[in-house]
Write an enzyme that holds these catalytic residues in place. Structure first.
Site, mmCIF file in Angstrom:
data_model
loop_
_atom_site.group_PDB
_atom_site.id
_atom_site.type_symbol
_atom_site.label_atom_id
_atom_site.label_comp_id
_atom_site.label_asym_id
_atom_site.label_seq_id
_atom_site.Cartn_x
_atom_site.Cartn_y
_atom_site.Cartn_z
ATOM 1 N N GLY A 172 0.796 -1.224 0.000
ATOM 2 C CA GLY A 172 0.000 0.000 0.000
ATOM 3 C C GLY A 172 0.824 1.267 0.000
ATOM 4 O O GLY A 172 0.356 2.325 -0.441
ATOM 5 N N GLY A 406 -5.285 13.307 -36.772
ATOM 6 C CA GLY A 406 -5.702 13.525 -35.390
ATOM 7 C C GLY A 406 -4.557 13.977 -34.508
ATOM 8 O O GLY A 406 -4.762 14.721 -33.544
#
Length: 519
Positions: A172, A406
């Site tokens: 974590g 694009g």
């Protein structure tokens, strides 16, 4: 006498706290080629500027006889100081104390400096060296992580957040660095991963070393998690100091001006010939960057990842700028999943902290193929597009050569509210290149021509016709999409003048709670 005794007690406690987990732990840290938490802070901050908080804090856990393992400071050194005279807040985990494991009280210490940094508007720098959550504290350690993560989230875009990994960062604990703006790692002792080699072996059967799973170069080249990698802790810390010089202290300030003797009207004659005659031949866009920025100094971000896009910080006319540039030397400068993520993240940081953007364009399009489509190149490209379109900082774009399809739109075109768009005479702005366009526009006619020589001649004629129309910047300039066509050697002067003109720019976004970025 009583008073003198109290002073002695104070000094003794300070001495004890400064020793962390004790001399044995400090020696072991040095044997592993690692610095201690306090040594790192001393290198990071200006000499004599560090003011420490919570030196006498101890943990509160009594599980597993933990009351017998109590150390002043409880495994993290926190406080504030200055970098080149500018205030920053810092916390440094101390591996000599219970492996730097995170306890409830360690989390409270870290949260305290983060809260104060938010109040006063100063950057937060975390120096991580921790074995993870303190198992003996159970849910309290997990709650401590969550408290830190919430502050990372609330501070995002308010004050700069920088993380350095100087040892283990696993489980974590990886999420706090991941929530910050920049992650630094050093090659020798840094590693980050969610699950370690033993768990990987148990679950997947895969044999992998710590370094191959989450070492500095893995995250610098493959995952993109690490923005900077240093050869040593000392060099890594020096780069942190350098980075702080380019960024403001908070989202309400501008980055500090830096004095330079480099004249803004310096001409770079070699830029007039840097674009090769062959449109398919590469050149190094970093040569362009070094030529136009102050004193040739450029701090590249994510240097080793997604090399087809170059991003980083420089000064131009003393102003801090973020530079985004396609790199023809890598994959011909095409955009793909990783480079789009890299560019989007960098543009959003610059916009959050009032750093103008200078974009150098030479892009043939997006990388085709199932690999890209399956990995979501549509979404990743949309992130980059979104970042530029949302940005309200001054934006100056210079098209050097190709700007197709694009990818032309994504690279800070006029319609994405780019303020000033320049082009070199070598610019080619079109839906696609001449070869592809000829096949689309004249495909039927080509099928009817059977003679190879006649077909080649026809293709050459049609490609020339297309190039005459689009292989120059003037068609786009005719519509006002390009504000001026400039001489390459004069790029530095024109960009700096544009940035100076845009210093009072005001732009806004519609009222909303927040955007829904295509993540």
């Amino acid at each position: 006498m009583a008073f003198e005794q109290k002073i002695k007690e104070l000094l003794d406690k300070r001495g004890e706290a400064r020793m962390g987990g004790g001399q044995k732990g400090i020696d072991k840290q040095h044997e592993q080629g690692k610095l201690t938490a306090r040594e790192r802070i001393a290198l990071l901050l200006d000499e004599g500027s560090f003011e420490e908080f919570d030196m006498f804090v101890t943990h509160r856990c009594v599980n597993f006889d933990m009351q017998k393992k109590s150390y002043l400071g409880d495994g993290v050194v926190t406080g504030y100081g200055t970098i080149n005279g500018r205030q920053v807040y810092v916390f440094a985990q101390d591996f000599t104390v219970l492996g730097g494991s995170l306890s409830e009280t360690m989390a409270l210490k870290i949260c305290k400096v983060m809260d104060q940094a938010m109040k006063v508007g100063a950057p937060v720098i975390g120096l991580n060296d921790s074995g993870g959550a303190r198992i003996q504290e159970g849910i309290n350690a997990l709650a401590g992580y969550a408290e830190i993560f919430e502050r990372n989230i609330l501070a995002s875009g308010v004050v700069p957040q920088i993380s350095a990994i100087f040892g283990p960062c696993a489980g974590g604990s990886v999420y706090s660095p991941a929530l910050t703006d920049f992650i630094f790692m050093s090659k020798e002792n840094s590693y980050m991963f969610l699950t370690g080699p033993k768990v990987v072996k148990t679950v997947t059967g895969e044999d992998v070393t710590v370094d191959k799973l989450g070492g500095a170069m893995v995250h610098a080249t493959k995952s993109g998690v690490a923005h900077f990698v240093g050869d040593t802790e000392e060099s890594t810390i020096q780069t942190i100091r350098e980075l702080v010089g380019y960024i403001p202290s908070n989202n309400f300030e501008e980055a500090p001006m830096v004095a330079t003797e480099d004249p803004i009207d310096r001409l770079e004659d070699h830029l007039n010939t840097i674009i090769p005659e062959n449109p398919n031949e590469a050149y190094d866009v970093k040569d362009v960057i070094h030529a136009i920025v102050d004193d040739g100094q450029f701090l590249e971000v994510h240097e080793n990842w997604a090399k087809n896009l170059v991003v980083g910080f420089a000064h131009m006319g003393g102003m801090s700028v973020g530079i985004v540039a396609n790199q023809p030397k890598a994959m011909a400068g095409v955009l793909d999943c990783n480079s789009s993520r890299k560019g989007a993240r960098f543009v959003r940081f610059c916009d959050a902290f009032n750093i103008p953007l200078v974009t150098l364009v030479d892009v043939p399009g997006f990388l085709p193929g199932t690999g890209q489509e399956y990995n979501g190149v549509i979404n990743h490209g949309a992130k980059f597009l979104f970042a530029y379109g949302e940005a309200t900082v001054p934006k100056v774009t210079v098209t050097l050569r190709k700007s197709y399809g694009g990818a032309h739109i994504v690279m800070s075109c006029k319609q994405l509210r780019s303020d000033i768009n320049y082009a070199w005479p070598t610019a080619q702005i079109a839906v696609m290149g001449a070869s592809g366009a000829t096949e689309v526009l004249h495909g039927r006619a080509l099928k009817e021509i059977t003679d190879p020589e006649e077909k080649a001649k026809f293709i050459a004629e049609k490609e020339k016709e297309y190039n005459d129309l689009f292989a120059n910047p003037y068609n786009a300039a005719k519509y006002g999409y390009i504000d001026d066509v400039i001489e390459p050697r004069n790029t530095r002067f024109r960009v700096i003048r544009a940035l100076q003109a845009l210093q009072t720019k005001k732009d806004s976004l519609p009222m909303k709670k927040h955007c829904n970025l295509p993540l």
